[in-house]
Write a protein that holds these residues in place. Structure first.
Motif, mmCIF file in Angstrom:
data_model
loop_
_atom_site.group_PDB
_atom_site.id
_atom_site.type_symbol
_atom_site.label_atom_id
_atom_site.label_comp_id
_atom_site.label_asym_id
_atom_site.label_seq_id
_atom_site.Cartn_x
_atom_site.Cartn_y
_atom_site.Cartn_z
ATOM 1 N N LYS A 40 0.857 -0.791 0.103
ATOM 2 C CA LYS A 40 -0.051 0.046 -0.243
ATOM 3 C C LYS A 40 1.396 0.935 -0.252
ATOM 4 O O LYS A 40 0.354 2.559 -0.333
ATOM 5 C CB LYS A 40 -1.021 -0.167 0.915
ATOM 6 N N ASN A 41 1.963 1.211 0.676
ATOM 7 C CA ASN A 41 3.228 2.497 0.977
ATOM 8 C C ASN A 41 3.245 2.598 -0.533
ATOM 9 O O ASN A 41 3.788 3.882 -1.279
ATOM 10 C CB ASN A 41 3.514 2.403 1.533
ATOM 11 N N LYS A 86 0.596 4.113 -3.160
ATOM 12 C CA LYS A 86 0.512 5.687 -2.907
ATOM 13 C C LYS A 86 1.613 5.954 -3.465
ATOM 14 O O LYS A 86 1.834 7.734 -4.103
ATOM 15 C CB LYS A 86 0.301 5.347 -0.783
#
Length: 451
Positions: free
Chosen positions: A53-54, A57
């Motif tokens: 997810k990081n 993003k």
């Protein structure tokens, strides 16, 4: 302004295609996330999902930043915008590589710390392989769209002006499409289960259905491209055929990316056990694939949907990798040289010599019919056959509506231009950076003709 928006549009297209293609690498596909083989039962663990997810993003933020940067060429009124354009692409590719490499390292570090199980055994289902081979289209059928296109062009097309340029673009694109179809035709059989029917279903979708879709599209495009050639023949100064070409190719790329992503998701969701996932992490890096034990020259790219990477592990791959990078560097250097070339040099002695990096004129007095000083360049449609055309200048071989092929050495911001009409030769249009310099050159040319 149109020139600016063409450059920005090209950047947006590069960013959009890259975004939807590389987004795949941040999700679970065929046992991998970020080029790292992850056990099925660990895919949704907190640590794995946090890195994923990081990374996703940051990936989205990167594209937002470069979308804003793409407007920079609008801030300049000189040819430095070409440098900004090329620099933006380079910065984007490098930033994308650095970002991906950062999260790939994090994922592989986590895998090592958690001691995730990995499997190197390769499963093969010969029954499925034989059945899939029976359903593959014969190779000779892939030549049909190319024969249709070339045959149709030979009937009503001509190897002149924009038709020739368009023919080269379209035929090259058609060959690339056919190559893509043949590449997927040779895809490895995926074994995701001990159930042969399930393996057969997955491989029919992965190889046969995709093969058939690409084949159908290639045949459709062979006819569509003939229509574009015909439209160009009706009006050789129209840019609509090239606009249609860009739109149609963009649709093809987007559709293929969407289709392959859908197939990968289906395969990933149907893998029954980690033992069916071959761990090849050591062979994949940010530059692609390097496996000395794999004889293949090109392999599918796990990070980019629909893309292939060169296997740098064998001799042929190393040569192709080096050649492709040298070719890219050469094209960029030539493009920059054409864009930032200094003023053309004009020498008048026994003949009129006009010199640039790629073009040279040596005009004899007896060849000149007339020299005219025009208040502005003719307001006619023109197309570039070859040469350079930027915001500041245009030089090389062009076709001018109503006059045919001409040679230009023109600074766009200078109003006045000299027209040199020649006997049985291309008309030359030339000016200098200022109207005063252009008028001075005209007087010298006039004296040269009258002497």
């Amino acid at each position: 302004m149109i020139y600016d928006f063409i450059l920005i549009g090209c950047l947006w297209m590069i960013f959009a295609i890259s975004y939807f293609s590389q987004k795949k690498g941040f999700s679970y596909n065929n046992g991998k996330i970020l080029l790292t083989t992850i056990p099925i039962n660990e895919v949704y663990s907190q640590e794995v999902q946090e890195i994923r997810k990081n990374g996703l993003k940051s990936f989205k933020l990167l594209h937002l930043v470069f979308f804003i940067i793409s407007f920079l060429p609008l801030l300049t009124k000189t040819d430095i915008e070409i440098l900004l354009y090329i620099g933006t692409i380079f910065a984007y590719v490098i930033s994308l590589g650095v970002l991906a490499n950062k999260y790939i390292k994090q994922m592989r570090k986590l895998k090592k710390e958690k001691n995730f199980a990995s499997f190197t055994r390769k499963y093969v289902d010969f029954t499925v392989s034989k059945e899939i081979d029976k359903q593959k289209l014969p190779i000779f059928l892939w030549l049909i769209p190319l024969v249709v296109f070339i045959g149709g062009f030979s009937i009503f097309g001509t190897f002149s002006d924009m038709e020739l340029i368009l023919f080269i673009c379209l035929s090259t694109t058609l060959i690339a499409m056919i190559f893509m179809g043949l590449f997927w035709r040779r895809s490895k059989i995926s074994v995701i289960s001990e159930n042969k029917e399930k393996n057969l279903y997955i491989n029919k979708m992965k190889i046969i259905k995709l093969q058939n879709k690409i084949f159908t599209l290639v045949n459709f495009y062979s006819v569509l491209f003939l229509v574009l050639i015909y439209l160009q023949k009706m009006d050789k100064y129209s840019f609509l055929p090239f606009v249609g070409y860009i739109i149609s190719i963009t649709f093809f790329v987007v559709y293929i990316i969407y289709t392959i992503n859908k197939i990968d998701m289906e395969i990933s969701s149907n893998i029954e056990d980690d033992k069916f996932i071959e761990d090849q992490d050591e062979y994949y890096d940010i530059f692609g694939y390097k496996n000395p034990n794999d004889p293949r020259l090109l392999v599918p790219d796990p990070m980019n949907t629909g893309n292939t990477v060169i296997n740098r592990g064998n001799k042929k791959g190393k040569i192709l990798f080096a050649f492709s990078n040298i070719l890219v560097a050469f094209v960029i250097i030539i493009a920059l040289a054409l864009s930032f070339e200094k003023d053309w040099k004009v020498e008048i002695s026994d003949t009129v010599k006009i010199s640039t990096m790629l073009y040279k004129e040596n005009i004899k007095q007896s060849d000149i019919e007339k020299v005219e000083l025009l208040d502005k360049f003719p307001n006619k449609r023109a197309i570039r056959m070859n040469g350079g055309a930027t915001k500041e200048k245009a030089y090389g071989n062009f076709s001018l509506e109503g006059e045919g092929n001409v040679r230009l050495y023109v600074f766009n911001k200078t109003d006045k231009v000299i027209k040199i009409s020649r006997k049985n030769e291309k008309t030359v249009y030339i000016n200098m950076r200022t109207n005063e310099e252009t008028e001075q050159l005209f007087e010298k040319l006039k004296n040269f003709v009258d002497k």
